[in-house]
Enzyme design. Structure first.
Site, PDB file in Angstrom:
ATOM      1  N   GLY A  68       0.850  -1.256   0.101  1.00 12.49           N
ATOM      2  CA  GLY A  68       0.039  -0.036   0.065  1.00 12.49           C
ATOM      3  C   GLY A  68       0.868   1.150  -0.122  1.00 12.49           C
ATOM      4  O   GLY A  68       0.686   2.242  -0.592  1.00 12.49           O
ATOM      5  N   THR A  69       1.957   1.064   0.743  1.00 12.30           N
ATOM      6  CA  THR A  69       2.800   2.326   0.666  1.00 12.30           C
ATOM      7  C   THR A  69       3.480   2.434  -0.909  1.00 12.30           C
ATOM      8  O   THR A  69       3.507   4.021  -0.881  1.00 12.30           O
ATOM      9  CB  THR A  69       4.001   1.913   1.673  1.00 12.30           C
ATOM     10  OG1 THR A  69       3.804   1.723   3.058  1.00 12.30           O
ATOM     11  CG2 THR A  69       4.875   3.128   1.725  1.00 12.30           C
ATOM     12  N   ASN A 150      -6.877   4.715   9.563  1.00 13.02           N
ATOM     13  CA  ASN A 150      -6.319   3.387  10.162  1.00 13.02           C
ATOM     14  C   ASN A 150      -6.435   3.459  11.517  1.00 13.02           C
ATOM     15  O   ASN A 150      -6.584   2.476  12.233  1.00 13.02           O
ATOM     16  CB  ASN A 150      -4.920   3.275   9.845  1.00 13.02           C
ATOM     17  CG  ASN A 150      -4.029   4.384   9.591  1.00 13.02           C
ATOM     18  OD1 ASN A 150      -4.250   5.694   8.946  1.00 13.02           O
ATOM     19  ND2 ASN A 150      -3.134   4.554  10.439  1.00 13.02           N
ATOM     20  N   GLN A 178      -7.135   0.931   4.263  1.00 16.35           N
ATOM     21  CA  GLN A 178      -8.048   0.277   5.436  1.00 16.35           C
ATOM     22  C   GLN A 178      -9.424  -0.010   4.876  1.00 16.35           C
ATOM     23  O   GLN A 178     -10.114  -0.756   5.566  1.00 16.35           O
ATOM     24  CB  GLN A 178      -7.996   1.274   6.534  1.00 16.35           C
ATOM     25  CG  GLN A 178      -6.766   1.403   7.387  1.00 16.35           C
ATOM     26  CD  GLN A 178      -6.285   0.006   8.083  1.00 16.35           C
ATOM     27  OE1 GLN A 178      -7.361  -0.623   8.220  1.00 16.35           O
ATOM     28  NE2 GLN A 178      -5.096  -0.245   8.216  1.00 16.35           N
ATOM     29  N   HIS A 200      -2.709  -7.374   2.379  1.00 21.26           N
ATOM     30  CA  HIS A 200      -2.376  -7.948   3.586  1.00 21.26           C
ATOM     31  C   HIS A 200      -3.331  -7.280   4.712  1.00 21.26           C
ATOM     32  O   HIS A 200      -3.673  -8.024   5.705  1.00 21.26           O
ATOM     33  CB  HIS A 200      -0.863  -7.971   4.143  1.00 21.26           C
ATOM     34  CG  HIS A 200      -0.584  -6.466   4.761  1.00 21.26           C
ATOM     35  ND1 HIS A 200      -0.742  -6.182   6.056  1.00 21.26           N
ATOM     36  CD2 HIS A 200      -0.312  -5.537   4.064  1.00 21.26           C
ATOM     37  CE1 HIS A 200      -0.150  -5.062   6.159  1.00 21.26           C
ATOM     38  NE2 HIS A 200       0.165  -4.443   5.047  1.00 21.26           N
ATOM     39  N   THR A 236       9.309  -7.427 -12.795  1.00 18.68           N
ATOM     40  CA  THR A 236       8.353  -8.538 -13.128  1.00 18.68           C
ATOM     41  C   THR A 236       7.372  -8.498 -12.017  1.00 18.68           C
ATOM     42  O   THR A 236       7.741  -8.670 -10.795  1.00 18.68           O
ATOM     43  CB  THR A 236       9.229  -9.959 -13.065  1.00 18.68           C
ATOM     44  OG1 THR A 236      10.166  -9.719 -14.396  1.00 18.68           O
ATOM     45  CG2 THR A 236       8.483 -11.024 -13.626  1.00 18.68           C
ATOM     46  N   CYS A 322       6.665   4.786  20.663  1.00 20.36           N
ATOM     47  CA  CYS A 322       7.467   4.551  22.023  1.00 20.36           C
ATOM     48  C   CYS A 322       8.671   4.984  21.475  1.00 20.36           C
ATOM     49  O   CYS A 322       9.220   3.900  20.786  1.00 20.36           O
ATOM     50  CB  CYS A 322       7.226   3.338  22.560  1.00 20.36           C
ATOM     51  SG  CYS A 322       8.164   3.128  23.944  1.00 20.36           S
TER      52      CYS A 322
HETATM   53  N1  PLP Z   1      -2.453   3.440   4.124  1.00 24.68           N
HETATM   54  C1  PLP Z   1      -2.968   3.338   5.399  1.00 24.68           C
HETATM   55  C2  PLP Z   1      -4.324   3.921   5.547  1.00 24.68           C
HETATM   56  C3  PLP Z   1      -2.700   2.110   6.106  1.00 24.68           C
HETATM   57  O1  PLP Z   1      -3.318   1.894   7.463  1.00 24.68           O
HETATM   58  C4  PLP Z   1      -1.397   1.401   5.956  1.00 24.68           C
HETATM   59  C5  PLP Z   1      -0.993   0.422   6.679  1.00 24.68           C
HETATM   60  O2  PLP Z   1      -1.057   0.382   7.828  1.00 24.68           O
HETATM   61  C6  PLP Z   1      -0.810   1.935   4.616  1.00 24.68           C
HETATM   62  C7  PLP Z   1      -0.956   2.820   3.865  1.00 24.68           C
HETATM   63  C8  PLP Z   1       0.356   1.044   4.071  1.00 24.68           C
HETATM   64  O3  PLP Z   1       0.102  -0.384   3.696  1.00 24.68           O
HETATM   65  P1  PLP Z   1       1.194  -1.233   3.705  1.00 24.68           P
HETATM   66  O4  PLP Z   1       1.367  -1.742   5.011  1.00 24.68           O
HETATM   67  O5  PLP Z   1       0.770  -2.365   2.700  1.00 24.68           O
HETATM   68  O6  PLP Z   1       2.394  -0.697   3.056  1.00 24.68           O
END
Ligand code: PLP
Length: 378
Positions: A68-69, A150, A178, A200, A236, A322
């Site tokens: 997602g990042t 999130n 999310q 995931h 790939t 933390c």
């Molecule tokens: N965006 C949101 C709102 C998320 O909650 C998260 C992961 O916690 C991400 C992006 C990033 O996803 P990933 O863990 O697949 O990189």
């Protein structure tokens, strides 16, 4: 173990495990001309179909990423840079409560000459629409507002954001990492141009995400190489992970029928936890994901509570980061106007397809005992 941390990562669904296991045994590069290549290509196309279906984008163009990042970075960086080239616009608008994947990608853009406008949220955790409308004009390159937060689970008014942005010809990206698989999502109805998700979070394998683009939406790629995925993401594709994503997306879509059951278990959990001494609900006043509960306890440091609960077999997340010598409150909670002393006592409990009513009842008791054990100063 009682796993109440689905927003961090969901357990791998059986369907996804089987799909990955089957695909990992097959050879074939989706770019190859031969039969094995064609078989790999079909798996990738099946993943595209399942993703399009999950996010209500029948004509969407799916770019598979490693997370997602990466999908968030590709959207923010790629669309903003392309728009600067095409329209000369150098301002990007995001909300103050975006995930670090968006926040950090935005910070990086500032180092290449972009200006970032961060729009505030109200005490309920929802974007301040009036402030957003002021921030978005025809000089803006891109708007990015998440669909569900999130930490709080609070749903953001993305359709309203898109309606306003469209009047100024500005594209909109939404981070649906999310939301996808937890609520019904329709990219078409939201009116957004790009949407990120991550396998995931919906019971697929870790290591694969997707950016879905409205047809015609253009962006500058992050990676350069063999021109895979129409040149938008060279490299790939991870075919076994794509097979797992497809299986998880189909299963998550099917399970949307059970949203009401999930919401009622979450409500049951909240009823139990809110009744504990010094519990303060957070984000509960707005429309939310059906699986997320966020609560802070006065005179509690969430990292100690998370550890205590973990020792008792309950997995949850703390709302505070933390560091070696200090505990920092969550920027999301601070943006909502929650006092830092309270925010450091926040814990998030997030449910999913494997959660049972008995998990919920046991979790409430374990939280009660753990809070009593770690409470300080009284
Ligand atoms: N965006 C949101 C709102 C998320 O909650 C998260 C992961 O916690 C991400 C992006 C990033 O996803 P990933 O863990 O697949 O990189």
């Amino acid at each position: 173990m009682i796993f109440l941390d689905y927003n961090a990562t969901a357990p791998l669904r059986l369907e996804a495990l089987e799909a990955v296991g089957e695909a990992v045994r097959c050879c074939g590069n989706p770019a190859s001309q031969h039969g094995a290549g064609r078989a790999a290509r079909r798996r990738v196309e099946a993943a595209h179909d399942a993703v399009r279906d999950l996010v209500g984008a029948p004509d969407g163009r799916v770019v598979l990423t490693a997370s997602g990042t990466e999908a968030d970075n590709l959207a923010l960086d790629g669309i903003a840079r392309r728009r600067r080239e095409q329209a000369g616009t150098t301002t990007v608008v995001i909300s103050a409560i975006e995930h670090p994947a968006i926040q950090a990608a935005a910070d990086r853009l500032t180092r290449t000459g972009f200006e970032i406008r961060r729009v505030s949220v109200g005490r309920d955790g929802r974007l301040d629409l009036a402030a957003l409308e002021k921030a978005v004009d025809a000089d803006v390159a891109l708007v990015s507002v998440m669909l569900a937060n999130n930490e709080t689970g609070v749903l953001q008014p993305v359709a309203d954001v898109a309606r306003h942005a469209r009047q100024h010809g500005v594209p909109v990206h939404t981070d649906a990492v999310q939301a996808a698989g937890k609520i019904r999502v329709s990219m078409d109805e939201l009116g957004v141009d790009a949407l990120s998700l991550s396998a995931h979070k919906l019971g697929g394998p870790r290591g694969i995400g997707a950016l879905v683009l409205r047809p015609g939406m253009q962006l500058e790629p992050l990676w350069h190489g063999g021109g895979q995925q129409d040149g938008l993401r060279s490299g790939t594709p991870a075919v076994p992970l794509a097979a797992g994503l497809a299986a998880a997306a189909r299963a998550a879509r099917r399970d949307l029928d059970q949203t009401a059951t999930l919401a009622s278990m979450r409500d049951e959990l909240e009823n139990g936890i809110y009744a504990l001494p010094d519990a303060v609900p957070l984000g509960a006043a707005a429309a939310r994901l059906p699986n997320t509960a966020l609560v802070a306890f006065r005179n509690v440091q969430s990292n100690l509570l998370v550890d205590r609960l973990s020792d008792a077999g309950v997995m949850v997340s703390g709302g505070a980061a933390c560091h070696a010598d200090r505990v920092e409150a969550s920027p999301v909670l601070l943006a909502m106007g929650v006092a830092a002393e309270l925010a450091i006592g926040a814990v998030r409990l997030s449910l999913g397809s494997g959660t049972t009513p008995s998990d919920v009842a046991r979790a409430v008791e374990k939280v009660r005992a753990a809070v009593e054990a770690v409470r300080f100063g009284i």
